[in-house]
Design a protein around this motif. Structure first.
Motif, PDB file in Angstrom:
ATOM      1  N   UNK A  64     -46.264 -53.559  46.239  1.00 38.87           N
ATOM      2  CA  UNK A  64     -44.949 -53.816  45.638  1.00 38.87           C
ATOM      3  C   UNK A  64     -43.884 -54.100  46.683  1.00 38.87           C
ATOM      4  N   UNK A  65     -44.086 -53.629  47.916  1.00 42.76           N
ATOM      5  CA  UNK A  65     -43.130 -53.928  48.987  1.00 42.76           C
ATOM      6  C   UNK A  65     -43.083 -55.418  49.308  1.00 42.76           C
ATOM      7  N   UNK A  66     -44.115 -56.157  48.901  1.00 44.48           N
ATOM      8  CA  UNK A  66     -44.165 -57.590  49.185  1.00 44.48           C
ATOM      9  C   UNK A  66     -43.640 -58.446  48.033  1.00 44.48           C
ATOM     10  N   UNK A  67     -43.076 -57.822  46.999  1.00 45.16           N
ATOM     11  CA  UNK A  67     -42.512 -58.601  45.891  1.00 45.16           C
ATOM     12  C   UNK A  67     -41.511 -59.652  46.391  1.00 45.16           C
ATOM     13  N   UNK A  68     -40.558 -59.296  47.277  1.00 46.85           N
ATOM     14  CA  UNK A  68     -39.629 -60.323  47.771  1.00 46.85           C
ATOM     15  C   UNK A  68     -40.329 -61.444  48.547  1.00 46.85           C
ATOM     16  N   UNK A  69     -41.348 -61.094  49.338  1.00 47.78           N
ATOM     17  CA  UNK A  69     -42.053 -62.120  50.111  1.00 47.78           C
ATOM     18  C   UNK A  69     -42.784 -63.085  49.198  1.00 47.78           C
ATOM     19  N   UNK A  70     -43.381 -62.584  48.128  1.00 46.82           N
ATOM     20  CA  UNK A  70     -44.049 -63.477  47.184  1.00 46.82           C
ATOM     21  C   UNK A  70     -43.039 -64.312  46.406  1.00 46.82           C
ATOM     22  N   UNK A  71     -41.905 -63.739  46.106  1.00 46.76           N
ATOM     23  CA  UNK A  71     -40.855 -64.517  45.438  1.00 46.76           C
ATOM     24  C   UNK A  71     -40.401 -65.679  46.307  1.00 46.76           C
ATOM     25  N   UNK A  72     -40.548 -65.507  47.635  1.00 46.80           N
ATOM     26  CA  UNK A  72     -40.198 -66.581  48.569  1.00 46.80           C
ATOM     27  C   UNK A  72     -41.368 -67.517  48.841  1.00 46.80           C
TER      28      UNK A  72
END
Length: 328
Positions: free
Chosen positions: A64-72
């Protein structure tokens, strides 16, 4: 392009219980990942393993910490740098393979440049128990082509003898899960050879496997806990004849393919293995089957119920063909 990431801890009851030298469990606890992009959905699954310092909660948090990275728009290549090998990266990596295949209108196998076998022979695991319990389980499974026998505690010679008597014509591999002592290993290997065991998996603790250089391997020995990903693979040469490639250790299909290729170059045979989990974990690992001498993808057979659209098992064989569950 934006990818929407969601994940959840899911639980699947085991049929009976599953026992190895480190203990027993009655359910498979997995972390499932879902990636959405432009109307396409990619899925992945991993099994956090306490032996490697993982918990379902810590794995879910890492994902879940990578949610922003996947959104990008995180890519598979980006992911290899963002997380180390392990369960969290496995679920995300496999979900990206699935998403890429669906976006391209093809299969994950085609993306990998592979053609999986149409029928795959898999081992079926016999849990650790008393000699009589294991003999009974082996007798019920004696019609299957390959059994994986869990050992690793005192009394293993009696257990193995009982299993071989109960299934005299079935091929056997043994998994000691780091449970044997170096002083006992030569005798135990000779017993395995007498019982026509094809392979012994991880007989010694990972930190003690240097002793394997000094003994006669009357049966080929396979590394499991001693090997995770590409790093350190060369150190296994001379200690082991084979390695167990598991996507939860390599951190996904991407590195698993690289590990298999490097192992072959080093002269190591390959087993493709799994944790106790659903077909969502087995389907990516199935792509390695054509490179493996031994295949151990029986996770769903140990559950009370698999996911819908899971793999089809019949008499120790996994049917090939596409699945809507993963990979196209």
């Amino acid at each position: 392009m934006t990818i929407r990431l969601s994940a959840a801890i899911e639980r699947f009851p085991i049929a009976g219980n599953f026992t190895i030298a480190r203990g027993s469990k009655t359910e498979a606890v997995v972390v499932a990942v879902r990636l959405e992009q432009d109307g396409h959905i990619g899925r992945g699954e991993c099994v956090p393993y306490a032996r490697y310092g993982e918990t379902p909660q810590s794995t879910l948090a890492a994902i879940e910490a990578l949610v922003p990275a996947f959104a990008a728009g995180m890519s598979r290549l980006d992911l290899q740098q963002a997380l180390p090998p392990g369960a969290a990266r496995n679920a995300l990596d496999c979900a990206l393979w699935d998403l890429e295949a669906k976006r391209a209108g093809t299969s994950a196998a085609a993306l990998a440049g592979m053609t999986p076998p149409q029928h795959i022979e898999t081992a079926f695991t016999i849990s650790l128990g008393s000699p009589d319990e294991m003999a009974d389980a082996a007798a019920r499974a004696a019609h299957l082509p390959l059994l994986k026998i869990k050992l690793g505690t005192p009394g293993d010679a009696e257990r193995l003898g009982a299993v071989r008597a109960a299934a005299p014509d079935t091929r056997l591999v043994v998994d000691a899960n780091e449970g044997w002592h170096p002083d006992d290993l030569p005798v135990l290997l000779d017993i395995c050879a007498h019982c026509r065991v094809e392979l012994v998996e991880q007989p010694l603790p990972a930190g003690a496997d240097g002793a394997l250089v000094e003994i006669n391997h009357t049966v080929p020995i396979c590394a499991d806990e001693s090997v995770h990903a590409l790093a350190g693979l060369e150190a296994l040469v001379g200690r082991y004849e084979a390695i167990n490639v598991k996507l939860d250790k390599t951190g996904g299909l991407t590195e698993a393919l690289a590990v298999a290729a490097r192992a072959e170059a080093l002269g190591l045979s390959i087993m493709v293995g799994c944790m106790v989990s659903t077909s969502l974990s087995m389907l990516p690992a199935r792509l390695l089957a054509s490179r493996a001498r031994w295949i151990d993808l029986d996770g769903p057979l140990l559950l009370e119920q698999d996911r819908p659209d899971g793999l089809v098992y019949e008499r120790g064989m996994i049917a090939g063909g596409a699945s809507p569950l993963w990979g196209g």
